[in-house]
Design an enzyme around this catalytic site. Structure first.
Site, mmCIF file in Angstrom:
data_model
loop_
_atom_site.group_PDB
_atom_site.id
_atom_site.type_symbol
_atom_site.label_atom_id
_atom_site.label_comp_id
_atom_site.label_asym_id
_atom_site.label_seq_id
_atom_site.Cartn_x
_atom_site.Cartn_y
_atom_site.Cartn_z
ATOM 1 N N THR A 104 59.624 56.109 17.713
ATOM 2 C CA THR A 104 58.938 57.075 16.821
ATOM 3 C C THR A 104 57.435 56.574 16.986
ATOM 4 O OG1 THR A 104 59.410 55.432 15.054
ATOM 5 C CG2 THR A 104 60.734 57.225 15.021
ATOM 6 N N SER A 107 54.839 60.010 20.566
ATOM 7 C CA SER A 107 53.484 60.501 20.935
ATOM 8 C C SER A 107 53.312 61.223 22.490
ATOM 9 C CB SER A 107 52.251 59.728 20.618
ATOM 10 O OG SER A 107 52.331 59.471 19.311
ATOM 11 N N ASP A 117 57.661 48.500 21.787
ATOM 12 C CA ASP A 117 57.217 49.052 23.101
ATOM 13 C C ASP A 117 56.496 48.200 24.097
ATOM 14 O OD1 ASP A 117 54.630 49.679 22.223
ATOM 15 O OD2 ASP A 117 55.214 51.748 21.391
ATOM 16 N N TYR A 158 54.334 55.071 20.102
ATOM 17 C CA TYR A 158 53.482 55.690 21.193
ATOM 18 C C TYR A 158 54.442 56.490 21.897
ATOM 19 C CZ TYR A 158 50.183 55.792 25.124
ATOM 20 O OH TYR A 158 49.507 56.005 25.860
ATOM 21 N N SER A 159 55.819 56.401 22.268
ATOM 22 C CA SER A 159 56.693 56.747 22.952
ATOM 23 C C SER A 159 56.946 58.329 22.484
ATOM 24 C CB SER A 159 58.199 56.057 23.035
ATOM 25 O OG SER A 159 59.091 56.848 23.776
ATOM 26 N N ASP A 170 53.285 48.374 9.371
ATOM 27 C CA ASP A 170 54.462 48.259 10.530
ATOM 28 C C ASP A 170 54.103 46.953 11.507
ATOM 29 O OD1 ASP A 170 56.530 49.738 9.656
ATOM 30 O OD2 ASP A 170 55.738 51.719 10.925
ATOM 31 N N GLY A 171 52.664 46.775 11.681
ATOM 32 C CA GLY A 171 52.201 46.059 12.758
ATOM 33 C C GLY A 171 52.554 44.767 12.201
ATOM 34 N N ASP A 173 49.095 58.515 34.001
ATOM 35 C CA ASP A 173 48.273 57.709 33.326
ATOM 36 C C ASP A 173 49.042 56.704 32.886
ATOM 37 O OD1 ASP A 173 46.132 59.271 33.553
ATOM 38 O OD2 ASP A 173 46.122 60.260 31.377
#
Length: 238
Positions: A138, A143, A98, A140-141, A27-28, A127
């Protein structure tokens, strides 16, 4: 048809004149290529070599059976919203997944103030905060406790990371709004912002990050063989 193979850093100029870009990787890699391709108005066909491949059009094992469909144009294009992000009105960065504002190695929570179209939205200690597109919902958001959105929708998902106030929760903003994130005035304050998990920038006191919908969009090939919900269930271990 002419075939151009690019094995180094991809740029919009290298894609000019192309009908389609076939990208091999996770994906990256697909994110980086899709943003360059968006600037050149070129669709992307991602071939997943990673673990999950949310953005991939096909897994590498099945691509040989789909190659004829690609050449024949037997596919549709999914448009994915891209965000513009800038620090203190500086140069714009394109963001497909993101923007994450985080305290990094700073041992204390940071003070975050958010404004929408110039109107105060919220101030909280946390944080950090993640601003995601539906494509990035789907990552970091998710998580951090954010909602999952269909990737072809248009909206901004704003999710605090470990907020001190238990009442601070994720918010969904219309795509046409402009979100500004300002950071606290503590002279010992340290934080950083990352764009698509790739570029990290250290932030200073009173820095402001401005986020809005970009005029560009990513166009991803969809053969109809991969279900977003099926990939989601696989990621969640269902």
């Amino acid at each position: 048809a002419d075939l151009k193979i690019v094995t180094d850093i991809i740029t919009p100029e290298k894609l000019n004149g192309s009908d389609i870009a076939v990208v091999l990787g996770g994906d990256g890699t697909i994110i980086r290529a899709a943003k360059c391709a968006a600037l050149a108005n070129v669709p992307v066909c991602g071939i997943n070599l990673g673990k999950i491949g949310f953005l991939a059009s096909a897994d590498v094992e099945e691509f040989s059976s789909l190659a004829d469909d690609l050449l024949a144009g037997n596919y549709k294009l999914d448009k994915r919203m891209i965000l513009n992000a800038s620090i203190n009105e500086g140069s714009n960065r394109l963001v497909l997944n993101d923007i994450a504002v985080l305290r990094g190695s700073y041992p204390k929570m940071i003070n975050i103030t958010m404004n929408v179209d110039g109107e105060h939205l919220d101030t909280f200690m946390a944080d950090g905060v993640v601003v995601a597109t539906p494509t990035g919902s789907t990552a970091y958001s998710l998580s951090a406790g954010g909602p999952v959105a269909m990737p072809t929708m248009e909206m901004m998902l704003v999710t605090p990371v470990c907020a001190y106030d238990m009442h601070t929760r994720s918010m969904v903003l219309p795509s046409e709004k402009t979100l500004s994130i300002s950071l606290g005035k503590d002279r010992n304050f340290k934080a950083e912002v990352s764009f698509d998990g790739n570029e990290n920038v250290l932030l200073s006191n009173n820095d402001t990050i401005k986020i809005s919908k970009s005029e560009y969009c990513a166009k991803l090939v969809n053969f109809g063989s991969r279900s977003f919900y099926g990939v989601l269930r696989k990621k969640l271990g269902r």
